[in-house]
Scaffold this motif. Structure first.
Motif, PDB file in Angstrom:
ATOM      1  N   GLN A 185       0.826  -1.197   0.000  1.00 31.80           N
ATOM      2  CA  GLN A 185       0.000   0.000   0.000  1.00 31.80           C
ATOM      3  C   GLN A 185       0.871   1.262   0.000  1.00 31.80           C
ATOM      4  O   GLN A 185       1.730   1.431   0.866  1.00 31.80           O
ATOM      5  CB  GLN A 185      -0.895  -0.028   1.234  1.00 31.80           C
ATOM      6  N   LEU A 186       0.621   2.146  -0.965  1.00 33.94           N
ATOM      7  CA  LEU A 186       1.399   3.385  -1.083  1.00 33.94           C
ATOM      8  C   LEU A 186       1.179   4.266   0.136  1.00 33.94           C
ATOM      9  O   LEU A 186       0.050   4.539   0.530  1.00 33.94           O
ATOM     10  CB  LEU A 186       0.982   4.144  -2.342  1.00 33.94           C
ATOM     11  N   VAL A 187       2.293   4.703   0.741  1.00 32.54           N
ATOM     12  CA  VAL A 187       2.210   5.601   1.895  1.00 32.54           C
ATOM     13  C   VAL A 187       2.892   6.937   1.638  1.00 32.54           C
ATOM     14  O   VAL A 187       2.597   7.926   2.313  1.00 32.54           O
ATOM     15  CB  VAL A 187       2.802   4.962   3.174  1.00 32.54           C
ATOM     16  N   ASP A 188       3.787   6.977   0.644  1.00 33.49           N
ATOM     17  CA  ASP A 188       4.520   8.210   0.389  1.00 33.49           C
ATOM     18  C   ASP A 188       5.070   8.172  -1.030  1.00 33.49           C
ATOM     19  O   ASP A 188       5.560   7.134  -1.476  1.00 33.49           O
ATOM     20  CB  ASP A 188       5.674   8.345   1.386  1.00 33.49           C
ATOM     21  N   THR A 207       4.663   5.414 -11.371  1.00 32.60           N
ATOM     22  CA  THR A 207       5.219   5.012 -10.080  1.00 32.60           C
ATOM     23  C   THR A 207       5.766   3.594 -10.082  1.00 32.60           C
ATOM     24  O   THR A 207       6.774   3.320  -9.433  1.00 32.60           O
ATOM     25  CB  THR A 207       4.136   5.165  -8.983  1.00 32.60           C
ATOM     26  N   VAL A 208       5.134   2.685 -10.802  1.00 33.30           N
ATOM     27  CA  VAL A 208       5.549   1.276 -10.724  1.00 33.30           C
ATOM     28  C   VAL A 208       6.777   0.960 -11.571  1.00 33.30           C
ATOM     29  O   VAL A 208       7.345  -0.119 -11.438  1.00 33.30           O
ATOM     30  CB  VAL A 208       4.402   0.304 -11.090  1.00 33.30           C
ATOM     31  N   ASN A 209       7.172   1.886 -12.418  1.00 33.53           N
ATOM     32  CA  ASN A 209       8.360   1.665 -13.247  1.00 33.53           C
ATOM     33  C   ASN A 209       9.574   2.292 -12.589  1.00 33.53           C
ATOM     34  O   ASN A 209       9.612   3.501 -12.379  1.00 33.53           O
ATOM     35  CB  ASN A 209       8.151   2.250 -14.650  1.00 33.53           C
ATOM     36  N   GLY A 210      10.540   1.461 -12.238  1.00 38.10           N
ATOM     37  CA  GLY A 210      11.753   1.965 -11.606  1.00 38.10           C
ATOM     38  C   GLY A 210      12.515   0.849 -10.932  1.00 38.10           C
ATOM     39  O   GLY A 210      12.277  -0.333 -11.163  1.00 38.10           O
ATOM     40  N   LYS A 211      13.427   1.245 -10.068  1.00 41.19           N
ATOM     41  CA  LYS A 211      14.248   0.289  -9.321  1.00 41.19           C
ATOM     42  C   LYS A 211      13.535  -0.044  -8.019  1.00 41.19           C
ATOM     43  O   LYS A 211      13.175   0.845  -7.250  1.00 41.19           O
ATOM     44  CB  LYS A 211      15.622   0.881  -9.033  1.00 41.19           C
ATOM     45  N   TYR A 212      13.352  -1.316  -7.780  1.00 38.75           N
ATOM     46  CA  TYR A 212      12.669  -1.803  -6.588  1.00 38.75           C
ATOM     47  C   TYR A 212      13.709  -2.156  -5.523  1.00 38.75           C
ATOM     48  O   TYR A 212      14.729  -2.773  -5.825  1.00 38.75           O
ATOM     49  CB  TYR A 212      11.862  -3.063  -6.902  1.00 38.75           C
ATOM     50  N   THR A 237      10.246   0.062  -1.810  1.00 38.19           N
ATOM     51  CA  THR A 237      10.539   1.376  -2.379  1.00 38.19           C
ATOM     52  C   THR A 237      10.768   1.211  -3.872  1.00 38.19           C
ATOM     53  O   THR A 237      11.493   0.319  -4.298  1.00 38.19           O
ATOM     54  CB  THR A 237      11.788   1.990  -1.715  1.00 38.19           C
ATOM     55  N   ILE A 238      10.116   2.083  -4.650  1.00 44.77           N
ATOM     56  CA  ILE A 238      10.318   2.106  -6.092  1.00 44.77           C
ATOM     57  C   ILE A 238      10.813   3.509  -6.437  1.00 44.77           C
ATOM     58  O   ILE A 238      10.154   4.501  -6.134  1.00 44.77           O
ATOM     59  CB  ILE A 238       9.025   1.799  -6.873  1.00 44.77           C
ATOM     60  N   PHE A 251       5.951   1.929  -0.214  1.00 43.08           N
ATOM     61  CA  PHE A 251       4.761   1.132   0.020  1.00 43.08           C
ATOM     62  C   PHE A 251       4.960   0.331   1.302  1.00 43.08           C
ATOM     63  O   PHE A 251       6.018  -0.272   1.483  1.00 43.08           O
ATOM     64  CB  PHE A 251       4.540   0.143  -1.129  1.00 43.08           C
ATOM     65  N   LYS A 252       3.941   0.291   2.156  1.00 44.84           N
ATOM     66  CA  LYS A 252       4.032  -0.532   3.365  1.00 44.84           C
ATOM     67  C   LYS A 252       3.393  -1.886   3.108  1.00 44.84           C
ATOM     68  O   LYS A 252       2.471  -2.021   2.295  1.00 44.84           O
ATOM     69  CB  LYS A 252       3.380   0.156   4.551  1.00 44.84           C
ATOM     70  N   ALA A 253       3.892  -2.883   3.802  1.00 41.53           N
ATOM     71  CA  ALA A 253       3.357  -4.232   3.699  1.00 41.53           C
ATOM     72  C   ALA A 253       2.045  -4.309   4.485  1.00 41.53           C
ATOM     73  O   ALA A 253       1.965  -3.855   5.616  1.00 41.53           O
ATOM     74  CB  ALA A 253       4.353  -5.233   4.240  1.00 41.53           C
ATOM     75  N   VAL A 254       1.028  -4.888   3.841  1.00 40.14           N
ATOM     76  CA  VAL A 254      -0.244  -5.125   4.482  1.00 40.14           C
ATOM     77  C   VAL A 254      -0.543  -6.614   4.347  1.00 40.14           C
ATOM     78  O   VAL A 254      -0.438  -7.171   3.247  1.00 40.14           O
ATOM     79  CB  VAL A 254      -1.370  -4.288   3.813  1.00 40.14           C
ATOM     80  N   ALA A 255      -0.905  -7.240   5.443  1.00 39.49           N
ATOM     81  CA  ALA A 255      -1.165  -8.686   5.431  1.00 39.49           C
ATOM     82  C   ALA A 255      -2.234  -9.042   4.420  1.00 39.49           C
ATOM     83  O   ALA A 255      -3.214  -8.312   4.250  1.00 39.49           O
ATOM     84  CB  ALA A 255      -1.565  -9.154   6.817  1.00 39.49           C
TER      85      ALA A 255
END
Length: 162
Positions: free
Chosen positions: A47-50, A129-134, A147-148, A157-161
């Motif tokens: 989930q995107l947080v920033d 946003t999804v295109n880049g270095k992960y 982080t992307i 993005f934070k991890a969500v169960a």
């Protein structure tokens, strides 16, 4: 009286020394990086947080609806690794590969609905946003963070169960 002064001075010195010894300074710990694997990506919803541009400004189209943030869902379906962009106006997904810790996305497939301005801008910003270095790390609370980053922005993005 002289003895009393000495006792007082020694007492003040002792208390001061003890107080100084009890002080602690906590240095923030740096995020702990971890290798990126398909299993690690598929273990959570992300989930995107920033998201900030190169000037440090928030990428506002990504946050027009805080109740439904951009969320990435990595899965394996029919033998292919797929990432789905959730909460977008159009349905979007792409195949992805992880090799040597690097994530590579294939072409993004998307429906072509005519979305109103805020959602259309959200969809465009999500694609960028999804295109880049992960990279993957854990924050101070031991929660995984994805982080992307690319030449124009950095998104966390934070991890969500699941």
């Amino acid at each position: 009286m002289k003895n009393m002064t000495k006792v007082m001075m020694v007492s003040v010195l002792a208390v001061g020394t003890l107080a100084a010894g009890c002080q602690t300074t906590s240095t923030p710990s740096a995020p702990v990086t971890q290798p990126i694997t398909s299993d690690a990506l598929q273990a959570y919803h992300w989930q995107l947080v920033d998201a900030k541009n190169t000037k440090g400004e928030t990428i506002t189209p990504l946050f027009f609806n805080p109740a439904e943030p951009l969320t990435l869902d990595f899965v394996t379906a029919n033998g292919s690794n797929i990432v789905t962009l959730m909460n977008t106006c159009n349905n979007m997904s792409a195949e992805y590969k992880v090799a040597n810790g690097e994530v590579t996305l294939g072409p993004v497939r998307s429906t072509r609905m005519a979305c109103p301005a805020p959602q259309a801008s959200f969809d465009s910003a999500a694609l960028a946003t999804v295109n880049g270095k992960y990279s993957m790390s854990k924050n101070a609370n031991n929660v995984p963070v994805l982080t992307i980053s690319n030449a124009n922005q950095v998104a966390n993005f934070k991890a969500v169960a699941k």
